[in-house]
Design a protein around this motif. Structure first.
Motif, PDB file in Angstrom:
ATOM      1  N   SER A   1       0.790  -1.198   0.026  1.00  0.00           N
ATOM      2  CA  SER A   1      -0.184  -0.010  -0.021  1.00  0.00           C
ATOM      3  C   SER A   1       0.690   1.108   0.039  1.00  0.00           C
ATOM      4  O   SER A   1       0.364   2.293   0.368  1.00  0.00           O
ATOM      5  N   GLU A   2       2.001   0.972  -0.611  1.00  0.00           N
ATOM      6  CA  GLU A   2       2.955   2.250  -0.472  1.00  0.00           C
ATOM      7  C   GLU A   2       3.399   2.695  -1.640  1.00  0.00           C
ATOM      8  O   GLU A   2       3.612   3.771  -1.959  1.00  0.00           O
ATOM      9  N   TYR A   3       3.665   1.765  -2.737  1.00  0.00           N
ATOM     10  CA  TYR A   3       4.254   2.169  -3.940  1.00  0.00           C
ATOM     11  C   TYR A   3       3.756   1.211  -5.049  1.00  0.00           C
ATOM     12  O   TYR A   3       3.446   0.099  -4.589  1.00  0.00           O
ATOM     13  N   THR A   4       3.829   1.607  -6.293  1.00  0.00           N
ATOM     14  CA  THR A   4       3.351   0.749  -7.458  1.00  0.00           C
ATOM     15  C   THR A   4       4.406   0.299  -8.280  1.00  0.00           C
ATOM     16  O   THR A   4       5.605   0.933  -8.459  1.00  0.00           O
ATOM     17  N   ALA A   5       4.417  -0.894  -9.044  1.00  0.00           N
ATOM     18  CA  ALA A   5       5.191  -1.399  -9.959  1.00  0.00           C
ATOM     19  C   ALA A   5       4.478  -1.954 -11.001  1.00  0.00           C
ATOM     20  O   ALA A   5       3.330  -2.754 -10.858  1.00  0.00           O
ATOM     21  N   SER A   6       5.197  -1.936 -12.280  1.00  0.00           N
ATOM     22  CA  SER A   6       4.621  -2.575 -13.391  1.00  0.00           C
ATOM     23  C   SER A   6       5.713  -3.341 -14.218  1.00  0.00           C
ATOM     24  O   SER A   6       7.011  -2.785 -14.552  1.00  0.00           O
ATOM     25  N   LEU A   7       5.570  -4.413 -14.820  1.00  0.00           N
ATOM     26  CA  LEU A   7       6.376  -4.970 -15.548  1.00  0.00           C
ATOM     27  C   LEU A   7       6.368  -4.720 -17.206  1.00  0.00           C
ATOM     28  O   LEU A   7       5.229  -4.577 -17.902  1.00  0.00           O
ATOM     29  N   ILE A   8       7.368  -4.402 -17.648  1.00  0.00           N
ATOM     30  CA  ILE A   8       7.778  -4.319 -19.292  1.00  0.00           C
ATOM     31  C   ILE A   8       8.734  -5.346 -19.781  1.00  0.00           C
ATOM     32  O   ILE A   8       9.693  -5.332 -19.213  1.00  0.00           O
ATOM     33  N   LEU A   9       8.271  -5.974 -20.559  1.00  0.00           N
ATOM     34  CA  LEU A   9       9.205  -6.944 -21.448  1.00  0.00           C
ATOM     35  C   LEU A   9       9.894  -6.272 -22.655  1.00  0.00           C
ATOM     36  O   LEU A   9       9.360  -5.765 -23.530  1.00  0.00           O
ATOM     37  N   ALA A  10      11.164  -6.221 -22.553  1.00  0.00           N
ATOM     38  CA  ALA A  10      11.976  -5.492 -23.565  1.00  0.00           C
ATOM     39  C   ALA A  10      12.420  -6.554 -24.527  1.00  0.00           C
ATOM     40  O   ALA A  10      13.174  -7.328 -24.313  1.00  0.00           O
ATOM     41  N   ARG A  11      11.949  -6.176 -25.763  1.00  0.00           N
ATOM     42  CA  ARG A  11      12.378  -7.138 -26.899  1.00  0.00           C
ATOM     43  C   ARG A  11      13.566  -7.179 -27.340  1.00  0.00           C
ATOM     44  O   ARG A  11      14.189  -5.944 -27.525  1.00  0.00           O
ATOM     45  N   CYS A  12      14.432  -8.145 -27.491  1.00  0.00           N
ATOM     46  CA  CYS A  12      15.813  -8.105 -27.981  1.00  0.00           C
ATOM     47  C   CYS A  12      15.694  -8.058 -29.484  1.00  0.00           C
ATOM     48  O   CYS A  12      15.158  -8.942 -30.448  1.00  0.00           O
ATOM     49  N   GLN A  13      16.457  -6.861 -30.101  1.00  0.00           N
ATOM     50  CA  GLN A  13      16.648  -6.896 -31.400  1.00  0.00           C
ATOM     51  C   GLN A  13      17.839  -6.546 -32.073  1.00  0.00           C
ATOM     52  O   GLN A  13      18.806  -6.538 -31.014  1.00  0.00           O
ATOM     53  N   LYS A  14      18.239  -6.968 -33.183  1.00  0.00           N
ATOM     54  CA  LYS A  14      19.331  -6.966 -33.819  1.00  0.00           C
ATOM     55  C   LYS A  14      19.524  -5.752 -34.592  1.00  0.00           C
ATOM     56  O   LYS A  14      18.684  -5.578 -35.721  1.00  0.00           O
ATOM     57  N   THR A  15      20.491  -5.062 -34.768  1.00  0.00           N
ATOM     58  CA  THR A  15      21.036  -3.957 -35.508  1.00  0.00           C
ATOM     59  C   THR A  15      21.429  -4.435 -36.752  1.00  0.00           C
ATOM     60  O   THR A  15      21.776  -5.546 -36.889  1.00  0.00           O
ATOM     61  N   GLN A  16      21.821  -3.642 -37.542  1.00  0.00           N
ATOM     62  CA  GLN A  16      22.455  -4.104 -39.045  1.00  0.00           C
ATOM     63  C   GLN A  16      23.727  -4.351 -38.976  1.00  0.00           C
ATOM     64  O   GLN A  16      24.093  -5.131 -39.685  1.00  0.00           O
ATOM     65  N   THR A  17      24.247  -3.960 -37.746  1.00  0.00           N
ATOM     66  CA  THR A  17      25.581  -4.386 -37.406  1.00  0.00           C
ATOM     67  C   THR A  17      25.860  -5.833 -36.833  1.00  0.00           C
ATOM     68  O   THR A  17      27.013  -6.213 -36.478  1.00  0.00           O
ATOM     69  N   GLY A  18      24.636  -6.305 -36.370  1.00  0.00           N
ATOM     70  CA  GLY A  18      24.517  -7.606 -35.555  1.00  0.00           C
ATOM     71  C   GLY A  18      24.615  -7.605 -34.081  1.00  0.00           C
ATOM     72  O   GLY A  18      24.716  -8.337 -33.491  1.00  0.00           O
ATOM     73  N   ARG A  19      24.736  -6.094 -33.681  1.00  0.00           N
ATOM     74  CA  ARG A  19      24.673  -5.811 -32.179  1.00  0.00           C
ATOM     75  C   ARG A  19      23.108  -6.015 -31.685  1.00  0.00           C
ATOM     76  O   ARG A  19      22.170  -5.896 -32.238  1.00  0.00           O
ATOM     77  N   GLU A  20      23.013  -6.456 -30.286  1.00  0.00           N
ATOM     78  CA  GLU A  20      21.727  -6.387 -29.772  1.00  0.00           C
ATOM     79  C   GLU A  20      21.168  -5.256 -29.032  1.00  0.00           C
ATOM     80  O   GLU A  20      22.225  -4.520 -28.246  1.00  0.00           O
ATOM     81  N   ARG A  21      20.172  -4.845 -29.118  1.00  0.00           N
ATOM     82  CA  ARG A  21      19.490  -3.671 -28.599  1.00  0.00           C
ATOM     83  C   ARG A  21      18.297  -3.783 -27.957  1.00  0.00           C
ATOM     84  O   ARG A  21      17.537  -4.835 -28.346  1.00  0.00           O
ATOM     85  N   TRP A  22      17.973  -3.005 -27.015  1.00  0.00           N
ATOM     86  CA  TRP A  22      16.510  -3.272 -26.112  1.00  0.00           C
ATOM     87  C   TRP A  22      16.119  -1.774 -26.145  1.00  0.00           C
ATOM     88  O   TRP A  22      16.762  -0.930 -25.827  1.00  0.00           O
ATOM     89  N   ILE A  23      14.625  -1.643 -26.270  1.00  0.00           N
ATOM     90  CA  ILE A  23      14.127  -0.494 -25.900  1.00  0.00           C
ATOM     91  C   ILE A  23      12.914  -0.652 -24.708  1.00  0.00           C
ATOM     92  O   ILE A  23      12.161  -1.395 -25.128  1.00  0.00           O
TER      93      ILE A  23
END
Length: 509
Positions: A413-435
């Protein structure tokens, strides 16, 4: 005297009803360690977790991550028996995870088994047999559980799922005596108790009846009914505005004529969720008090069936072209909300998929539709992970209230929390990114950002992002991030549960 061998233990129980299972496993493992001159320095545990796959087992995931990173600090792993390691439906999957440990120099000891896991041919044969038997046990249990659930359906008892607009879930005892109305998110606590459906508030019941009347007698479409309800300020049972699809679901659901229906969808053994044809449904007519008569319900079904039957392939594609010319683009939502159109699922069923139907009218959305399957995979992981977080918080004696519509968690009863799943994406250079895009509508005090592994099949790690840090509308993550972000990174949710744990004043002092 030589120093004892430093070892870890892994324990798992399938359900919360097996509350003493992990204690019994630990006791047997402790005795094995004592006899063999070992010292248990680390424990990995999965409480109330299915052994069918790796998903949803943070203890085993953390174990594998520690070993692969060389951060384990122990030389062997003790497990009670092969089934506690997992009841994988593919025995090779179980063997693979053991192989990962073996490659890191970590040997697994199955403490309650009658064979030595020493790599010899007899050991390998017995272990393979045990793995196969463990998976077969789950398959047999699934069949038995399904048969039991079907039996309860035939007796008129509800098996899971929300009641729906105009209905409520009533908790009854084994003699069918009423006990209480179950609110959203509440479950029965006694195994002998059962759940039945009953009519909800009178005003909701009247709205349902009026839906059927408008559709079957006045000739109103689902879209017109939804528009009228939204203009009147009536929200759905999910607390959201009405859509054509939501109205359609009520007009086609047999529970509104008192029928108890089960197995419309299947999700057995953690496999892909599928829609079953009507001949596979398990139905008990007249299980509950009906809201509308069967005559009215069948009339609504006949109108819908005739509406779909009259469309040839050419008719359906012509309507799709007309909709495209009017709106300028197409999507499943646009099709479902358009009046006098077959549903998006009808197009997918008739032509194999929506993109295939788009191609037949010469339109391309100009994007790779593989993201649809990825999004489905990600959505399927969200609810189980929220439930896992709630279980972990409650296990730490925290008070947690979950909003069943938004999955927003209110902690102590003090604070709230929410879950977000960040999708793993590959850039054109093959590196992994998340937003991570923050939910401005929920505006939680803490956003639990779960970065997904490459392939988006499981959680890589967690970032606990407080609102007061002022991140803006989104945060981009890379494989390696600056310290200002890494201070919020955690391998698991133990820190979240630790800060949520209630501590007596004398203990804090």
């Amino acid at each position: 005297m030589s120093a004892p061998l430093r070892v870890a233990q892994y324990v798992r129980m399938s359900t919360e009803h097996q509350q003493y299972s992990t204690e019994n496993q630990s006791q047997a493992i402790l005795e094995y360690a004592r006899v063999h001159g070992m010292e248990i320095v680390t424990t990995y545990a999965d409480h109330g977790k299915s052994g069918l796959n790796l998903a949803g087992r943070p203890g085993l995931q953390r174990l594998l991550q520690d070993v692969q990173r060389g951060e384990q600090g122990f030389e062997a792993l003790l497990v009670y028996d092969v089934s506690r390691w997992g009841r994988f439906q593919d025995a090779d999957e179980s063997a693979y995870y053991e192989y990962v440990l073996k490659q890191a120099g970590i040997k697994i000891h199955y403490c309650a088994e009658q064979f030595q896991n020493d790599g010899t041919m007899p050991s390998a044969l017995i272990k393979t047999l045990k793995r196969t038997m463990a998976g077969e046990y789950s398959r047999e249990l699934s069949v038995k559980v399904f048969a039991g659930q079907c039996r309860l359906i035939e007796l008129g008892f509800r098996q899971g799922g929300p009641a729906g607009f105009g209905l409520r879930r009533h908790l009854v005892d084994q003699e069918r005596n009423f006990k209480q109305v179950l609110e959203d998110g509440e479950r029965k606590s006694l195994q002998t108790d059962r759940v039945v459906l009953a009519a909800g508030p009178a005003w909701e019941v009247e709205i349902v009846k009026h839906m059927f009347q408008s559709f079957t007698e006045a000739g109103d479409s689902e879209c017109e009914i939804a528009t009228r309800l939204n203009q009147e300020g009536v929200l759905s049972d999910q607390g959201r505005p009405w859509t054509r699809a939501a109205v359609h679901q009520i007009l086609t659901n047999p529970k509104y004529v008192g029928s108890n229906v089960y197995n419309r969808r299947s999700f057995k053994l953690k496999r892909k969720r599928v829609r079953n044809p009507p001949e596979m449904w398990v139905m008990k007519p007249d299980a509950f008090e009906p809201i509308v008569s069967n005559e009215v319900f069948q009339r609504a079904l006949a109108i819908i069936e005739e509406r779909h039957r009259q469309y040839s392939d050419d008719d359906m594609l012509a309507r799709l072209r007309d909709l495209l010319s009017r709106v300028g683009r197409l999507s499943g939502f646009i099709i479902d909300e358009a009046d006098d159109m077959p549903s998006s699922s009808a197009y997918a069923h008739r032509f194999g998929s929506l993109p295939r139907a788009y191609a037949l009218i010469g339109w391309s959305p100009g994007r790779d539709y593989s993201y649809l399957e990825i999004n489905r995979k990600i959505r399927a992981q969200h609810t189980p992970l929220v439930h896992e977080i709630v279980e972990q918080l409650r296990a730490s004696q925290a008070d947690v209230v979950q909003d069943v519509r938004t999955d927003l968690l209110t902690i102590n009863s003090e604070y709230t929390a929410s879950l977000i799943l960040a999708r793993c994406q590959k850039t054109q250079t093959g590196r992994e990114r998340w937003i991570v895009r923050f939910d401005a509508a929920l505006n939680p005090d803490i956003t639990i950002a779960a970065r997904l592994q490459p392939g988006n099949d499981g959680v890589l790690d967690y970032y606990l992002l407080p609102k007061i840090a002022g991140f803006g509308t989104f945060v981009r993550f890379a494989e390696h991030n600056p310290l200002c972000l890494e201070v919020f990174r955690f391998e698991n949710l133990s820190y979240l549960t630790a800060i949520a744990r209630r501590v007596p004043v004398e203990e804090a002092a």
